[in-house]
Design an enzyme around this catalytic site. Structure first.
Site, PDB file in Angstrom:
ATOM      1  N   GLY A   5      50.112  20.325  38.652  1.00  0.00           N
ATOM      2  CA  GLY A   5      49.073  20.245  37.635  1.00  0.00           C
ATOM      3  C   GLY A   5      47.683  20.469  38.182  1.00  0.00           C
ATOM      4  N   SER A   6      46.955  21.477  37.687  1.00  0.00           N
ATOM      5  CA  SER A   6      45.685  21.819  38.291  1.00  0.00           C
ATOM      6  C   SER A   6      44.975  22.902  37.490  1.00  0.00           C
ATOM      7  CB  SER A   6      45.917  22.279  39.734  1.00  0.00           C
ATOM      8  OG  SER A   6      47.059  23.114  39.792  1.00  0.00           O
TER       9      SER A   6
END
Length: 226
Positions: free
Chosen positions: A187-188
């Site tokens: 997640g980013s």
């Protein structure tokens, strides 16, 4: 393309040890209680898909800037590139692509050129979809000098869950458009700072495919079939 190829994707080597860990935990869960084991199976499959690394077909017309990440365009706004890259202290158009934990997280170069600077900066772990994530979160920034002498910046930003940014290149390396250069775990977000005067061809909320979706055109007067 075979039906199998639409389901089974190559896996990035960085994911092998995580897959092994998930599989081992799943085995223990089965020994403890079978329903827990099946939950582990689901998480193991998710881990495999998180680290998937499918081949992409990059447009080959010179001057195109492509998305560096799979995900959703979360922000388009003027912003000053990270100071550590040594670029001019002036606002450029920044396009942010947010990656959820279900997106492929292999990062690709938005344009062809030479990597002239790389700078890693530790930071916080706010939700990567927030505007302040660009300034406050852990990040790794790359400055790319294109063939026409203009610079473009691409920044890997850790998110709420991500705790590890990987970069596979070093200053002096040359990248092709859509070439793999890094990965962020779990997640980013990726920010692209376009050169002065270059307008994005995408909108907030648009779904992006790394290495394929055209983000901008450096030579709009020469626009034609990609």
């Amino acid at each position: 393309m075979r039906m199998r190829d639409t389901i089974i994707k190559p896996m990035h080597p960085e994911g092998f040890r995580f897959l092994a860990i998930f599989a081992a935990i799943t085995l223990v869960l089965f020994l403890l209680w079978e329903p827990l084991g099946w939950i582990g199976v689901g998480l193991t499959v998710w881990c495999y898909y998180f680290f998937r690394d499918p081949e992409r077909v990059t447009p080959d017309r010179p001057g195109l800037v492509v998305s560096p990440a799979d995900g959703i365009v979360s922000l388009i706004e003027p912003a000053v590139p990270p100071a550590e890259l040594g670029m001019a202290d002036m606002p450029l158009t920044r396009v942010s692509v947010f990656m959820s934990v279900f997106n492929c997280h292999v990062n690709r170069s938005p344009a062809a050129g030479e990597v002239t600077a790389i700078s890693y900066r530790p930071g916080k772990f706010f939700n990567a979809s927030l505007d302040k994530a660009s300034a406050d979160n852990e990040r790794n920034s790359l400055r790319i000098r294109m063939a026409d002498g203009r610079d473009l910046a691409v920044v890997q930003i850790a998110g709420l869950v991500a705790r590890r940014i990987l970069c596979f290149v070093k200053p002096g390396d040359r990248l092709g458009t859509g070439e793999r250069f890094g990965l962020i775990r779990f997640g980013s977000r990726l920010d692209v700072y376009l050169p002065p005067g270059v307008e994005p061809l995408v909108r907030v909320g648009q779904t992006m495919v790394a290495g394929e979706t055209v983000l901008a055109d450096l030579n709009p007067t020469a626009r034609g079939p990609a």
